[in-house]
Design an enzyme around this catalytic site. Structure first.
Site, PDB file in Angstrom:
ATOM      1  N   LYS A 157      33.438  -2.124  31.211  1.00 20.24           N
ATOM      2  CA  LYS A 157      33.985  -3.469  31.028  1.00 20.24           C
ATOM      3  C   LYS A 157      32.913  -4.511  31.285  1.00 20.24           C
ATOM      4  O   LYS A 157      32.022  -4.307  32.115  1.00 20.24           O
ATOM      5  CB  LYS A 157      35.114  -3.727  32.031  1.00 20.24           C
ATOM      6  CG  LYS A 157      36.373  -2.954  31.778  1.00 20.24           C
ATOM      7  CD  LYS A 157      37.429  -3.443  32.760  1.00 20.24           C
ATOM      8  CE  LYS A 157      38.776  -2.849  32.462  1.00 20.24           C
ATOM      9  NZ  LYS A 157      39.803  -3.387  33.364  1.00 20.24           N
ATOM     10  N   GLY A 163      40.311 -11.209  26.927  1.00 23.71           N
ATOM     11  CA  GLY A 163      40.940 -11.063  25.617  1.00 23.71           C
ATOM     12  C   GLY A 163      40.788  -9.667  25.034  1.00 23.71           C
ATOM     13  O   GLY A 163      40.821  -9.484  23.821  1.00 23.71           O
ATOM     14  N   TYR A 201      39.139   5.450  33.771  1.00 21.89           N
ATOM     15  CA  TYR A 201      40.065   5.140  32.679  1.00 21.89           C
ATOM     16  C   TYR A 201      41.376   5.879  32.906  1.00 21.89           C
ATOM     17  O   TYR A 201      41.410   7.106  32.947  1.00 21.89           O
ATOM     18  CB  TYR A 201      39.442   5.538  31.337  1.00 21.89           C
ATOM     19  CG  TYR A 201      40.348   5.190  30.177  1.00 21.89           C
ATOM     20  CD1 TYR A 201      40.601   3.858  29.843  1.00 21.89           C
ATOM     21  CD2 TYR A 201      40.977   6.187  29.431  1.00 21.89           C
ATOM     22  CE1 TYR A 201      41.442   3.533  28.793  1.00 21.89           C
ATOM     23  CE2 TYR A 201      41.825   5.863  28.379  1.00 21.89           C
ATOM     24  CZ  TYR A 201      42.054   4.530  28.067  1.00 21.89           C
ATOM     25  OH  TYR A 201      42.894   4.206  27.038  1.00 21.89           O
ATOM     26  N   LEU A 202      42.430   5.129  33.106  1.00 22.86           N
ATOM     27  CA  LEU A 202      43.754   5.736  33.275  1.00 22.86           C
ATOM     28  C   LEU A 202      44.302   5.985  31.872  1.00 22.86           C
ATOM     29  O   LEU A 202      44.251   5.105  31.017  1.00 22.86           O
ATOM     30  CB  LEU A 202      44.669   4.814  34.093  1.00 22.86           C
ATOM     31  CG  LEU A 202      44.084   4.291  35.421  1.00 22.86           C
ATOM     32  CD1 LEU A 202      45.082   3.389  36.144  1.00 22.86           C
ATOM     33  CD2 LEU A 202      43.683   5.448  36.335  1.00 22.86           C
ATOM     34  N   HIS A 207      50.947  -1.854  32.152  1.00 23.95           N
ATOM     35  CA  HIS A 207      50.329  -3.122  32.541  1.00 23.95           C
ATOM     36  C   HIS A 207      51.433  -3.984  33.153  1.00 23.95           C
ATOM     37  O   HIS A 207      52.401  -4.322  32.476  1.00 23.95           O
ATOM     38  CB  HIS A 207      49.724  -3.792  31.304  1.00 23.95           C
ATOM     39  CG  HIS A 207      49.167  -5.156  31.572  1.00 23.95           C
ATOM     40  ND1 HIS A 207      47.834  -5.470  31.420  1.00 23.95           N
ATOM     41  CD2 HIS A 207      49.763  -6.296  32.001  1.00 23.95           C
ATOM     42  CE1 HIS A 207      47.640  -6.735  31.753  1.00 23.95           C
ATOM     43  NE2 HIS A 207      48.802  -7.263  32.095  1.00 23.95           N
ATOM     44  N   GLU A 285      42.747  -7.567  37.465  1.00 20.36           N
ATOM     45  CA  GLU A 285      42.038  -8.849  37.417  1.00 20.36           C
ATOM     46  C   GLU A 285      43.008 -10.006  37.654  1.00 20.36           C
ATOM     47  O   GLU A 285      44.229  -9.818  37.652  1.00 20.36           O
ATOM     48  CB  GLU A 285      41.322  -9.030  36.077  1.00 20.36           C
ATOM     49  CG  GLU A 285      42.272  -9.138  34.900  1.00 20.36           C
ATOM     50  CD  GLU A 285      41.588  -9.671  33.634  1.00 20.36           C
ATOM     51  OE1 GLU A 285      40.542 -10.334  33.731  1.00 20.36           O
ATOM     52  OE2 GLU A 285      42.120  -9.447  32.551  1.00 20.36           O
ATOM     53  N   ASN A 287      43.952 -13.814  36.104  1.00 21.24           N
ATOM     54  CA  ASN A 287      43.748 -14.838  35.091  1.00 21.24           C
ATOM     55  C   ASN A 287      44.111 -16.170  35.725  1.00 21.24           C
ATOM     56  O   ASN A 287      45.264 -16.393  36.097  1.00 21.24           O
ATOM     57  CB  ASN A 287      44.595 -14.553  33.853  1.00 21.24           C
ATOM     58  CG  ASN A 287      44.033 -13.391  33.069  1.00 21.24           C
ATOM     59  OD1 ASN A 287      42.832 -13.323  32.816  1.00 21.24           O
ATOM     60  ND2 ASN A 287      44.876 -12.459  32.702  1.00 21.24           N
ATOM     61  N   ARG A 289      44.889 -19.188  35.095  1.00 23.97           N
ATOM     62  CA  ARG A 289      45.453 -20.189  34.172  1.00 23.97           C
ATOM     63  C   ARG A 289      46.875 -19.773  33.865  1.00 23.97           C
ATOM     64  O   ARG A 289      47.324 -18.719  34.300  1.00 23.97           O
ATOM     65  CB  ARG A 289      44.642 -20.204  32.880  1.00 23.97           C
ATOM     66  CG  ARG A 289      44.520 -18.807  32.284  1.00 23.97           C
ATOM     67  CD  ARG A 289      43.960 -18.785  30.894  1.00 23.97           C
ATOM     68  NE  ARG A 289      43.575 -17.451  30.487  1.00 23.97           N
ATOM     69  CZ  ARG A 289      44.393 -16.508  30.045  1.00 23.97           C
ATOM     70  NH1 ARG A 289      45.705 -16.739  29.962  1.00 23.97           N
ATOM     71  NH2 ARG A 289      43.957 -15.309  29.700  1.00 23.97           N
ATOM     72  N   VAL A 292      49.990 -16.800  27.987  1.00 24.32           N
ATOM     73  CA  VAL A 292      50.829 -16.832  26.780  1.00 24.32           C
ATOM     74  C   VAL A 292      52.260 -16.392  27.107  1.00 24.32           C
ATOM     75  O   VAL A 292      53.229 -16.990  26.661  1.00 24.32           O
ATOM     76  CB  VAL A 292      50.207 -15.901  25.702  1.00 24.32           C
ATOM     77  CG1 VAL A 292      51.161 -15.673  24.552  1.00 24.32           C
ATOM     78  CG2 VAL A 292      48.888 -16.473  25.199  1.00 24.32           C
TER      79      VAL A 292
END
Ligand code: ADP
Length: 441
Positions: A157, A163, A201-202, A207, A285, A287, A289, A292
């Site tokens: 990553k 995104g 990596y799962l 999510h 992580e 975000n 902000r 969406v």
């Protein structure tokens, strides 16, 4: 309260922000590129300023043009929306340095949380379980050493990524060696930062993310969202609550997240993302902000997240009592994407109880090739998951956007797919059923 705010964005999120501002008695100034002069956000604003030509780099990403527009029109604050410059620390600093309030966290918090390696370290420091992985990777050989310790497969990553871009899976040492340099070059090109790291990596996790609102002192958690239905790591359907989270896991996620945001004295809206596998959750992580998919949280909590965000950043208070957040029913959101640019010839918007349609579309409006393909979000709310999905099915059936090809039919097929209905699926679910869905069209 302030009198006037500049919305430094376009499309549905600009429209969404203006709606809250109007209810709060705040005048809005829209910015637009020459490709957007007839856009709904321009029509809804009290004033509008053209900030440049169609390419984002010369308009919506032009820091100087945005700040100049805000100063020129007498704005006191600037809302960056989603994407574009919303998590750019240098932009937040420029806004602040010009005496304007940035509706978002401080530049320092944007710097810290925008760097996934630093964010992981911060989460670990606060006792949150973090996806097994490394700090910044220096050489391919060291990466292989770490990957062998973690066990293949791993995912490379970009520290500054976002995104869904710049991620690569490596299933063995050769793949890892080959991909690490490529990933770093890609990261440098996209994010002006070539730093990469690796995570275990799962194979098929879920999510799950928490909606956070904080005024620098109080931290409210408006429950979780499940964003497991993804295509190429891009979210397609989101829901709240998550079918995979029970009250114990929900409490345990919040117990880890709240001290982190309180410790930072964080201000504004944020999302803390986790991967969930076999009953355990791992920090991924933050975000820093609004997101969406925020409407599903608004539907189940009965709050206006944009309003709370503006209050937190301007007045240092929220109109939400963290102790009194009450969540009810089930909400689901389908992203409606344009599969090609064009002009909307006819638009029929579904209605009825428990429905919401957030969009910048109107009959006759153009969908430009220059920007994000998402043109609308359809959100359904009802007492439980099955009812909410039935309502979504009904609403997708009513929605007509003629003139441009969209993913409405695909979304409807997922909403009615037995595996999706069962609630038991992981992030590779869409890839597994893609052929079946596409074939049935
Ligand atoms: P971005 O910031 O680019 O959106 P994220 O780190 O949020 O990237 O990850 C986006 C998606 O990629 C996740 O929702 C998940 O589907 C997948 N992903 C990320 N990290 C892992 C991992 N360690 N294992 C499996 N899938 C992952």
């Amino acid at each position: 309260m302030i009198k006037r705010l500049l919305v430094a964005n376009r499309g549905e999120i600009a429209v969404r922000i203006m709606r809250s501002c109007r209810e709060m008695g705040i005048e809005t100034v829209a910015v637009y590129s020459t490709a957007d002069s007839d856009s709904l956000h321009v029509r809804l604003a009290d004033r509008a300023v053209c900030i440049g030509p169609a390419p984002s780099a010369q308009s919506y990403l032009s820091m100087n043009n945005l700040v100049t527009a805000a100063l020129h029109t007498g704005c006191e604050a600037l809302h960056p929306g989603v994407g574009f410059l919303s998590e750019n620390a240098a932009f937040a600093k420029l806004v602040n340095d010009n005496g304007l309030v940035f509706i978002g966290p401080s530049p320092e918090h944007l710097d810290l949380l925008g760097d996934k390696v630093r964010a992981r370290a911060t989460a670990r420091k606060h006792g949150l379980p973090v996806t097994p992985g490394t700090d910044a990777v220096e050489t391919a050989d060291k990466a292989v050493e770490s990957a062998e310790r973690l066990g293949f497969p791993v995912i490379i990553k970009a520290a500054s990524g976002g995104g869904g871009k710049g991620m690569r899976i490596a299933r063995n040492a050769a793949e890892l060696k080959e991909n690490i340099a490529v990933a770093s070059r890609e990261a440098e090109a996209h994010f002006a930062d070539g730093t990469v790291f690796i995570e275990k990596y799962l194979e098929n996790p879920r999510h799950v993310e928490l909606q956070i609102l904080s005024d620098g002192g109080n931290v409210a958690v408006l429950g979780e969202r499940d964003c497991t239905v993804q295509k190429n790591h891009q979210k397609l359907i989101e829901e709240s609550p998550s079918p995979a989270v029970d009250s114990a896991m929900r409490a345990s996620m919040a117990a880890g997240a709240v001290p982190l945001f309180r410790g930072l004295k964080y201000r504004g809206a944020a999302t803390i993302e986790f991967l969930v596998e076999d009953g355990s959750f791992y920090f991924m992580e933050v975000n820093a902000r609004v997101q969406v998919e925020h409407p599903v949280s608004e539907m189940v909590s009965g709050t206006d997240i944009i309003r709370a965000q503006i209050l937190a950043c301007i007045e240092g208070r929220m109109d939400i009592d963290p102790e009194k957040v009450s969540l009810s029913g089930w909400a689901v959101e389908c992203r409606v994407n344009a599969l090609a640019p064009g002009r909307v010839e006819r638009l029929e918007i579904p209605g009825g109880p428990g429905l919401r349609f957030d969009s910048f579309l109107y009959p006759g409006c153009g969908v430009s090739p220059h920007y994000d393909s998402m043109v609308a979000k359809l959100i359904a709310h009802d007492a439980d998951r099955e009812k909410a999905l039935d309502r979504m099915d009904r609403a997708l059936g009513e929605l007509v956007i003629a003139g441009i090809p969209t993913n409405i039919d695909r979304q409807r097929r997922i909403v009615n797919h037995p595996t999706f209905r069962s609630g038991g699926f992981g992030t590779s679910y869409y890839a597994e059923i893609e052929k079946e869905i596409e074939g049935a069209l």
